[in-house]
Motif scaffolding. Structure first.
Motif, mmCIF file in Angstrom:
data_model
loop_
_atom_site.group_PDB
_atom_site.id
_atom_site.type_symbol
_atom_site.label_atom_id
_atom_site.label_comp_id
_atom_site.label_asym_id
_atom_site.label_seq_id
_atom_site.Cartn_x
_atom_site.Cartn_y
_atom_site.Cartn_z
ATOM 1 N N ARG A 240 -11.466 64.034 -24.536
ATOM 2 C CA ARG A 240 -11.630 62.893 -23.637
ATOM 3 C C ARG A 240 -11.334 63.276 -22.187
ATOM 4 N NH1 ARG A 240 -11.403 57.187 -24.281
ATOM 5 N NH2 ARG A 240 -10.887 57.390 -26.509
ATOM 6 N N VAL A 241 -11.990 62.579 -21.262
ATOM 7 C CA VAL A 241 -11.688 62.680 -19.832
ATOM 8 C C VAL A 241 -11.354 61.277 -19.341
ATOM 9 C CG1 VAL A 241 -12.568 63.202 -17.529
ATOM 10 C CG2 VAL A 241 -13.198 64.665 -19.461
ATOM 11 N N ARG A 242 -10.155 61.127 -18.766
ATOM 12 C CA ARG A 242 -9.704 59.826 -18.260
ATOM 13 C C ARG A 242 -9.514 59.899 -16.749
ATOM 14 N NH1 ARG A 242 -6.579 60.128 -23.079
ATOM 15 N NH2 ARG A 242 -6.878 58.337 -24.490
ATOM 16 N N VAL A 243 -9.854 58.801 -16.080
ATOM 17 C CA VAL A 243 -9.724 58.734 -14.626
ATOM 18 C C VAL A 243 -8.936 57.494 -14.233
ATOM 19 C CG1 VAL A 243 -10.960 58.508 -12.437
ATOM 20 C CG2 VAL A 243 -11.902 59.948 -14.250
ATOM 21 N N SER A 244 -7.968 57.669 -13.351
ATOM 22 C CA SER A 244 -7.283 56.535 -12.733
ATOM 23 C C SER A 244 -7.309 56.748 -11.231
ATOM 24 C CB SER A 244 -5.847 56.410 -13.243
ATOM 25 O OG SER A 244 -5.079 57.531 -12.857
ATOM 26 N N ILE A 245 -7.416 55.656 -10.489
ATOM 27 C CA ILE A 245 -7.497 55.732 -9.036
ATOM 28 C C ILE A 245 -6.525 54.728 -8.436
ATOM 29 C CG2 ILE A 245 -9.002 55.460 -7.022
ATOM 30 C CD1 ILE A 245 -11.321 56.371 -8.752
ATOM 31 N N ASP A 246 -5.731 55.211 -7.510
ATOM 32 C CA ASP A 246 -4.696 54.399 -6.870
ATOM 33 C C ASP A 246 -3.739 53.800 -7.896
ATOM 34 O OD1 ASP A 246 -5.834 54.936 -4.374
ATOM 35 O OD2 ASP A 246 -7.217 53.242 -4.548
ATOM 36 N N GLY A 247 -3.482 54.549 -8.956
ATOM 37 C CA GLY A 247 -2.533 54.135 -9.970
ATOM 38 C C GLY A 247 -3.080 53.186 -11.010
ATOM 39 N N GLU A 248 -4.368 52.841 -10.924
ATOM 40 C CA GLU A 248 -4.985 51.914 -11.867
ATOM 41 C C GLU A 248 -6.026 52.634 -12.707
ATOM 42 O OE1 GLU A 248 -4.085 48.834 -12.354
ATOM 43 O OE2 GLU A 248 -2.579 48.873 -10.744
#
Length: 289
Positions: A240-248
């Motif tokens: 899996r590849v997971r992305v979070s941006i600005d803590g969300e």
């Protein structure tokens, strides 16, 4: 035995030359054994790849051997990814190879762990500008170097040979200088594999796109709070590849029904600027965990 001053055996530089030639000779003699050892490791990896994974993936390459090559379309140093591809890229030593040049190449090929990468932007010598092996460094991506006029896209890969077998790592980056829809930054993980995943981040949107041998696959997007600066976290595992941006949390993609080694790879960065005279977006920090 004594030599007279000025005799051929006693001329300045001769000991250094002999030492250099000795090192080169030793390297040339030892390299086939090194390659053979890596080749044997690759053959063992082939056998491991032939075993069906727990997820029930199809397409096992049972009985497939690995061939040696001096050139390949993508980095394939000896290891699981090369075994999965059935081809092992080797370092060639010729009569023009110097000891210093050989040592530089060996350092470039030596595998590194994600924990050894730490802060890649601090080491411009570890980067290779995509599509141009004559230029290196992330300067155009950090704002240190302004791309030539007429350029609207720049990219660079981080140690593509040394990171070819990465499968579990996390990237934390901060970017700024984003403007509307005319600019953005990109992070590609599993770079150089058969299944890269590309993240694109702009002023108020982000998208995650998968690719494979048959072309572009799934594309997922998420809305962001409009801002010129964003903090990005990309977590990569074999499945899996997971992305979070600005803590969300932003989005994620699961691996397809292919073998983990086929998706192994490090990462590359990119920046896009479609408006002339506008400042380029840039990476202000990057950490590998």
């Amino acid at each position: 035995m004594k030599f007279k001053p000025g005799s051929p055996a006693n001329r300045p530089g001769r000991p250094l030359l002999r030492a250099a030639l000795g090192l080169l000779t030793a390297a040339v003699v030892a390299l086939p054994f090194t390659v053979a050892w890596h080749y044997d490791a690759a053959r063992r990896a082939v056998a491991e790849q032939a075993a069906p994974p727990a997820s029930g993936a199809v397409g096992a390459r049972a009985g497939v051997g690995a061939t040696l090559t001096n050139n390949s379309a993508r980095p394939l140093p000896a290891g699981p990814r090369a075994a999965a591809a059935g081809q092992v890229q080797r370092l060639e030593v010729t009569r023009d190879t110097t000891p210093a040049g050989l040592l530089r190449e060996l350092a470039r090929w030596t595998p590194v762990a994600p924990s050894d990468a730490d802060r890649p932007l601090s080491h411009p010598e570890h980067w290779q500008t995509t599509g141009d092996t004559g230029r290196a460094g992330p300067g155009a991506l950090t704002g240190e170097i302004r791309p030539p006029d007429g350029t609207d896209y720049v990219s660079a890969a981080y140690r593509p040979l040394a990171t070819a077998d990465w499968h579990t790592y996390r990237l934390r980056a901060t970017v700024n200088g984003l403007h509307g829809t005319s600019s953005g930054v990109g992070i590609t993980v599993r770079a150089g594999s058969e299944h890269p995943v590309a993240l694109s981040v702009g002023h108020h949107t982000a998208s995650l796109t998968t690719s494979g041998p048959k072309g572009t696959g799934d594309r997922r997007t998420c809305r962001l709070a409009p801002a010129a600066e964003h903090r990005i976290t990309v977590s990569v595992t074999a499945r899996r590849v997971r992305v979070s941006i600005d803590g969300e949390p932003c989005t994620s993609v699961r691996a397809g029904r292919w073998r983990a080694a086929e998706g192994a790879g490090g990462f590359s960065l990119s920046a896009r600027n479609e408006r002339a005279g506008q400042g380029w977006p840039r990476f202000t920090s990057l950490k590998v965990e």
